[in-house]
Design a protein around this motif. Structure first.
Motif, PDB file in Angstrom:
ATOM      1  N   GLU A 138     -98.065  -3.236  14.994  1.00 51.58           N
ATOM      2  CA  GLU A 138     -98.954  -2.897  13.674  1.00 51.58           C
ATOM      3  C   GLU A 138     -98.987  -1.532  13.420  1.00 51.58           C
ATOM      4  O   GLU A 138     -99.033  -1.177  12.069  1.00 51.58           O
ATOM      5  CB  GLU A 138    -100.273  -3.556  14.130  1.00 51.58           C
ATOM      6  N   ARG A 141     -95.778  -0.573  11.553  1.00 43.79           N
ATOM      7  CA  ARG A 141     -95.926  -1.372  10.049  1.00 43.79           C
ATOM      8  C   ARG A 141     -96.784  -0.422   9.151  1.00 43.79           C
ATOM      9  O   ARG A 141     -96.322  -0.353   7.969  1.00 43.79           O
ATOM     10  CB  ARG A 141     -96.305  -2.844  10.220  1.00 43.79           C
ATOM     11  N   TYR A 142     -97.911  -0.074   9.655  1.00 46.11           N
ATOM     12  CA  TYR A 142     -99.125   0.902   8.865  1.00 46.11           C
ATOM     13  C   TYR A 142     -98.084   2.102   8.548  1.00 46.11           C
ATOM     14  O   TYR A 142     -98.281   2.615   7.359  1.00 46.11           O
ATOM     15  CB  TYR A 142    -100.104   1.081   9.700  1.00 46.11           C
ATOM     16  N   LEU A 144     -95.037   2.467   8.208  1.00 45.54           N
ATOM     17  CA  LEU A 144     -93.940   2.481   7.207  1.00 45.54           C
ATOM     18  C   LEU A 144     -94.476   2.350   5.966  1.00 45.54           C
ATOM     19  O   LEU A 144     -93.969   2.764   4.872  1.00 45.54           O
ATOM     20  CB  LEU A 144     -93.044   1.323   7.773  1.00 45.54           C
ATOM     21  N   ASN A 145     -95.758   1.655   5.928  1.00 47.38           N
ATOM     22  CA  ASN A 145     -96.176   1.037   4.466  1.00 47.38           C
ATOM     23  C   ASN A 145     -96.680   2.641   3.945  1.00 47.38           C
ATOM     24  O   ASN A 145     -96.655   2.754   2.865  1.00 47.38           O
ATOM     25  CB  ASN A 145     -97.344   0.326   4.766  1.00 47.38           C
ATOM     26  N   ILE A 146     -97.092   3.325   4.903  1.00 44.84           N
ATOM     27  CA  ILE A 146     -97.883   4.584   4.201  1.00 44.84           C
ATOM     28  C   ILE A 146     -96.743   5.562   3.803  1.00 44.84           C
ATOM     29  O   ILE A 146     -96.584   6.154   2.649  1.00 44.84           O
ATOM     30  CB  ILE A 146     -98.588   5.376   5.264  1.00 44.84           C
ATOM     31  N   PHE A 148     -93.649   4.477   2.610  1.00 44.79           N
ATOM     32  CA  PHE A 148     -93.182   3.817   1.585  1.00 44.79           C
ATOM     33  C   PHE A 148     -93.981   4.201   0.251  1.00 44.79           C
ATOM     34  O   PHE A 148     -93.316   4.290  -0.604  1.00 44.79           O
ATOM     35  CB  PHE A 148     -93.180   2.132   1.982  1.00 44.79           C
ATOM     36  N   SER A 149     -95.382   4.216   0.310  1.00 48.39           N
ATOM     37  CA  SER A 149     -96.360   4.429  -0.949  1.00 48.39           C
ATOM     38  C   SER A 149     -95.927   5.900  -1.180  1.00 48.39           C
ATOM     39  O   SER A 149     -96.041   6.061  -2.379  1.00 48.39           O
ATOM     40  CB  SER A 149     -97.596   4.102  -0.396  1.00 48.39           C
ATOM     41  N   LYS A 152     -92.502   6.195  -2.782  1.00 42.27           N
ATOM     42  CA  LYS A 152     -92.785   5.341  -4.112  1.00 42.27           C
ATOM     43  C   LYS A 152     -93.272   6.514  -5.187  1.00 42.27           C
ATOM     44  O   LYS A 152     -92.893   6.631  -6.525  1.00 42.27           O
ATOM     45  CB  LYS A 152     -93.620   4.236  -3.988  1.00 42.27           C
TER      46      LYS A 152
END
Length: 178
Positions: A138, A141-142, A144-146, A148-149, A152
């Protein structure tokens, strides 16, 4: 009168004999026709029985093929844990290396859970271990999401810069032509 009677009687007997001959011939002809008809009926029934057997065999074969297809589909679904993934994979084709890499990574991460032989304490230890592992997943994943954003957002900024620069060049070219 007696002579006439005997002559008519002879004629009647001759007519009766010819009629009996015709009746016998007709009976023989009918028997032959009935034999031929019964042979045809037997042949037709045998052909119908054979066709029915063939139809049943084809039906059984088709059912077996359907069962095999269902088994294969269920196996594919259980391998992928969803039917949608299998459909997408079939549509995309075998040339999708990204999906293959993802499957390989997920297969490496997936651990077999064999807890049948474990006691109570060992089960608790296993649960704690799995919880730690889940927490680490988790967290990654968190993170990687940060990232990624943020990537982006960077991409959006760079696109706007490029669009602005391309727009300025177009206007300068238009001005030179005028």
């Amino acid at each position: 009168m007696i002579k006439d009677h005997f002559e008519t009687r002879k004629k009647d007997e001759a007519d009766l004999a010819s009629l009996q001959d015709r009746i016998e011939k007709r009976q023989v002809y009918r028997e032959e026709q009935n034999k031929i008809r019964s042979e045809r009926e037997k042949a037709r029934q045998e052909a119908a029985i054979e066709a029915k057997k063939k139809q049943e065999e084809l039906e059984e074969r088709r059912k077996k093929e359907e069962e095999e297809a269902k088994k294969n589909a269920l196996a594919a679904m259980s391998m992928n844990f969803s039917g949608g993934a299998a459909k997408r994979e079939r549509k995309a084709g075998a040339g999708n290396k990204g999906k293959e890499l993802k499957k390989k990574v997920l297969a490496e991460r997936r651990k077999a859970l064999n807890v049948d032989h474990l006691t109570g304490e060992k089960l608790q230890e296993k649960a704690v271990e799995l919880h730690k592992w889940l927490v680490s997943l988790e967290e990654s994943r968190y993170d990687l999401n940060i990232s990624f954003s943020s990537l982006k957002d960077d991409l959006k900024q760079m696109r706007t810069r490029v669009n602005d620069l391309m727009g300025k060049k177009k206007t300068t070219k238009v001005n030179v032509r005028k």
